[in-house]
Structures are given as C-alpha cells and as structure tokens.
Design an enzyme around this catalytic site. Structure first.
Site, PDB file in Angstrom:
ATOM      1  CG  HIS A  90      -2.158   0.776   0.966  1.00 53.86           C
ATOM      2  ND1 HIS A  90      -3.329   0.178   0.568  1.00 53.86           N
ATOM      3  CD2 HIS A  90      -2.414   2.110   0.991  1.00 53.86           C
ATOM      4  CE1 HIS A  90      -4.259   1.100   0.386  1.00 53.86           C
ATOM      5  NE2 HIS A  90      -3.722   2.286   0.639  1.00 53.86           N
ATOM      6  CG  ASP A 169     -10.457   3.201   4.878  1.00 55.04           C
ATOM      7  OD1 ASP A 169     -10.067   4.352   5.175  1.00 55.04           O
ATOM      8  OD2 ASP A 169     -10.105   2.616   3.842  1.00 55.04           O
ATOM      9  NE  ARG A 176      -8.178  10.618   6.164  1.00 58.22           N
ATOM     10  CZ  ARG A 176      -7.282   9.747   5.680  1.00 58.22           C
ATOM     11  NH1 ARG A 176      -7.636   8.509   5.396  1.00 58.22           N
ATOM     12  NH2 ARG A 176      -6.043  10.122   5.478  1.00 58.22           N
ATOM     13  CB  SER A 191      -7.075   5.068   6.107  1.00 63.49           C
ATOM     14  OG  SER A 191      -7.325   4.859   4.752  1.00 63.49           O
ATOM     15  CE  LYS A 195      -7.337   1.407   1.967  1.00 63.85           C
ATOM     16  NZ  LYS A 195      -7.869   2.609   2.597  1.00 63.85           N
TER      17      LYS A 195
HETATM   18  N1  URA Z   1      -4.084   5.349   1.280  1.00 63.76           N
HETATM   19  C1  URA Z   1      -5.154   5.026   2.067  1.00 63.76           C
HETATM   20  O1  URA Z   1      -5.797   4.015   1.850  1.00 63.76           O
HETATM   21  N2  URA Z   1      -5.478   5.823   3.074  1.00 63.76           N
HETATM   22  C2  URA Z   1      -4.786   6.946   3.373  1.00 63.76           C
HETATM   23  O2  URA Z   1      -5.134   7.633   4.322  1.00 63.76           O
HETATM   24  C3  URA Z   1      -3.676   7.272   2.561  1.00 63.76           C
HETATM   25  C4  URA Z   1      -3.349   6.465   1.515  1.00 63.76           C
END
Ligand code: URA
Length: 459
Positions: A90, A169, A176, A191, A195
């Site tokens: 990520h 999220d 956000r 966040s 995931k």
């Molecule tokens: N990627 C995400 O999923 N969340 C964030 O806050 C920043 C990048």
C-alpha cells in the site's frame, strides 16, 4: 454489538476529544455506527475527523481507531493463501503513483499470492480504484467470500475497499479527501492498516512517499509514518516492511487515470521510465522478501526482470483483468485505454535543460482537468491527465514539446496548461533535481520513531 449513542453524545464526545479525552474502540465504533444509521451527518463525521487530525492520536488510540474501522461484524478473514503467504502493498499516495498496477502482476508472476485492497484518490493524489475504473467492465468490489474464491484460482487480485470489508474506512475516506483531513498520521495509518487486515494479508509492504505533492512533507516525517504503519500492522499480526520514496517529482510520465493504466501496461511490456522502474523494483523486492525471506536479493531482482522480459507479468495482468470482467482489447491491441477529446501541447519557452518537475503543480493541474475530486459529488474524467514528454536532465530546444495536457470537450484546460507550463522548469544549465533513490526500511529501523506513551502521533 455496539451500543447506539445519540447525536448529542457524539457531539459531546467530539468536544471532549478536542480537550484530550482518550479515543477508545467502543467510542469510535459508536460514532461510526451512528453515521451508518443516518443519525450523524457527513459534516458532523468530518468534524470528528478534523478533531482527530488536529489533535493527533496516541499509538493505543490509533490501534483503537483501526479496530473500529474494521466494523462490528468482523470475522476471521476469508482470504487465505492455502499454505502460501498472502502479500499486499500500500502506498500513502503521490502524483503519478501507479506502482500497484505494476507490482501486483509482477510479484504474482513469481508465484506469490498478492491480494491488494486499494483506495480512491485522496486530496491531489490519484487512487488505484479510480485508475482501474477506466478499464471498461472491470469489477472491483468483492465480498470477503468472493475475494477468497478469486485468490483460490488466481495469484493476483486487486479489489476496492467497501462498506462490507472496511466500513469505517469506507465511511471516512471520501470525507477526508474533501475536508482537509488527509495529512494526518493516525488517520492515514488506520485507513491503510484496516484495509490490509480486512483482506487477511500475512505480510505487507508500505510505500511511504514524501515531498511536495505527497501526503508526507519530508523524509523525516516519512520515516516516522513508516514506523507507525509497521508497528500498527504488527499489532494486528502482519509482517511488515516499508520503502521510503521521494515524491517531489511525478512518478513516471503519465498522471491521470486511464493514462496511468496505459503507462503501467507499457512498463509490463518492458518500456518503463527509469524512476518508475527503480520504485517498482524496490517495492517488488520487498514484497518477495516478506514472502520468501531465504531468497537472496540479487536472485529476486533477476527473477523480477525476467518476469517482465518474458511477458509473464503482462500475462498475469491480462488474466487478472479478464477474471474481473474487464475489457482487455486495448491492452492486446496496444492502443491503450486513454481516449481524451482534447489535447494541448505545452512547449518550451526557451532552450535549456529540464531541471525540475513539480509534482504538486502537476497534481493540481490534473485535478483542474477532472482527474480527481475537489467536491464529494464531482465526477472523475478517466481520460483527463498529463503526459510528460521529457525526463529530468534532458536538453530541449525552444518550442520542443515538454508535456501534453488532455481532457474531455467542455472542460476549460487553460489553467491546467498554465500550471503544467510552470511545473516543468527549463534552466540554462544541466544541473537538475535528482530524486532520492527509494530506501527499504525494516521494522527494526523505524520502530523507535513511534512514541509509546502519551505523545500524539503526527506526520
Ligand atoms: N491510502 C489510504 O488508503 N489511506 C490513506 O489515508 C492514505 C493512503
């Protein structure tokens, strides 16, 4: 089961939070449940997020928020690697960051299971799901059971976060993005890590990008955020590594949704930009290392290059699109997904060398063209974007094309063209900005950066 609170309790909690009340999983879950039930408006949830962003959270509160994001119905994740680890990656996001589209098929081509749960654009940075939505027909939302079934037959899956997988999220992400709550270390960490926990990943590589145009201002802040991500992941049983990468210049040549998919496909055909290649290789090496710790790094690099050279990585990408219902004809024909209605060339106003390209201004230009959202209800133009024609350090003559700006008819591209013209700097000498090479960091390198006790964590 979360006890329901009323809107008065939620507003009281927001005020108390501002004055230092500790955020617990229970409280965060109550706020999210109230919003989900329609008892808390988006602007009230945004006030909660803004309070968290301004105050920061302690590490234990960030853990609590991450748990709450996973929702009240959290079960054991359905996705399992069948004895082989499931690896995910990520990125915190940056301009032109299309690494997921490259490294997921690339690492899967080495026989490693990759299940990637991605997000949408956040602030000025694009998101993988917005990019992949430019592939006609492609399905990205899966239930847990469907993700597990996909991974049982295929080594590469990219799916979208959703209310079923990560309700907290999903509820907060878009808010956000349009309410100035993007650059907050605990919000970013909760966040991302929620995931990764939701898909049942065993190991994760975080790409923390820094510099103007990224969520993180500088390398020091990136190091601290990497520490938070790695420690938070470990708290949920994930094996984590991180890569710090310089996002002050756009990654690769294309910025915009369909254009970035096309650039990723080109890369998988072996026609990659040097900066993009360095970053993808750094990430892919770490992803293989977390899955196969005994494999020497030199051998991993060799296997990765041969997966591109042989076409194996591109085949995995095409297989993945096909399995998810996407139209693969533009990849097979080689003409790509990006079909803008209007194109404008940006030319050098004088001769010299390309000395810098501002990721921030290119990102702002892409937003003006409709490649991302400024308001929650904005509709993204998948074909809008910018393609940089010259790499850093290249010599140009007056009138040479520096970039191409494209969008749909009816969008006024004038302001974006001006931004791009200013973003690509041409100077009289050949010395140019040299982005720092990506740096891999392990838990041991970054753990000490996360304050343990009462200190709030900020980017
Ligand atoms: N990627 C995400 O999923 N969340 C964030 O806050 C920043 C990048």
């Amino acid at each position: 089961m979360t006890d329901m609170i009323g809107v008065d309790d939620a507003l009281e909690h927001i005020e108390r939070l501002r004055h230092g009340e500790v955020l617990t999983t229970e409280r965060a879950a109550q706020v999210l449940a109230l919003h989900r039930a329609g008892g808390l408006a988006d602007y009230q949830l945004s006030a909660w997020l803004a309070t968290i962003a301004a105050r920061g959270l302690r590490f234990t509160e960030t853990v609590a928020l991450t748990r709450a994001y996973l929702g009240p119905d959290r079960r054991e994740p359905a996705v399992r690697g069948g004895g082989r680890p499931v690896v995910d990656k990520h990125s915190t996001g940056g301009i032109g960051d299309k690494t997921t589209l490259v490294v997921v098929p690339l690492v899967a081509a080495l026989g490693i299971r990759v299940c990637k749960l991605s997000g949408r654009g956040l602030g000025i940075a694009g998101g993988t799901i917005d990019k992949l939505e430019s592939v006609p027909g492609l399905r990205l939302e899966f239930t847990e059971a469907e993700l597990a079934a996909r991974l049982a037959t295929d080594d590469a899956v990219i799916g979208s976060f959703s209310g079923e997988l990560v309700p907290g999220d999903t509820a907060t992400y878009g808010l956000r993005s349009v309410s100035g709550c993007v650059r907050s270390a605990p919000l970013i960490a909760a966040s991302i890590v929620s995931k990764k926990v939701a898909v049942g990943a065993d190991a994760v590589v975080f790409d923390v990008r820094y510099g103007a145009g990224s969520l993180v201002p500088d390398r020091g802040a990136a190091h601290r955020l990497a520490g938070l991500l790695v420690r938070l992941g470990a708290e949920f049983g994930l094996r984590c590594r991180a890569v710090l990468s310089d996002g002050s210049v756009p990654l690769g040549r294309a910025v915009g949704n369909a254009a970035e998919v096309d650039e990723a496909v080109d890369f998988l055909r072996g026609r990659g930009d040097r900066g993009l290649a360095a970053e993808c290789e750094a990430l892919a090496v770490q992803m293989v290392r977390v899955a196969e710790p005994e494999e020497p790094e030199a051998r991993i690099r060799e296997r990765l290059r041969s997966a591109v050279g042989s076409g194996a990585a591109l085949s995995v990408f095409v297989r993945m699109l096909t399995a998810q219902g996407g139209d693969t004809a533009p990849v097979l024909r080689g003409d790509g997904y990006c079909r803008p209605e209007v194109r404008t060339l940006v030319r050098a106003r004088r001769a010299g060398w390309v000395t810098d390209v501002s990721a921030l201004d290119i990102g702002r230009a892409a937003l003006k063209l409709g490649a991302g959202k400024v308001f929650a209800g904005d509709v993204i133009d998948p074909h809008a974007g910018i393609r940089l024609a010259r790499p850093l350090g290249e010599r140009v003559a007056e009138g040479d094309v520096l970039a191409e700006v494209f969008h749909r008819a009816g969008t006024d591209g004038g302001a974006a063209v001006e931004l791009v013209a200013g973003a690509v700097r041409v100077g009289p000498r050949s010395e140019c900005r040299v982005p720092r090479a990506p740096e891999a960091v392990s838990g041991a390198d970054v753990f000490g950066d996360v304050p343990d006790g009462t200190g709030a964590v900020h980017v």
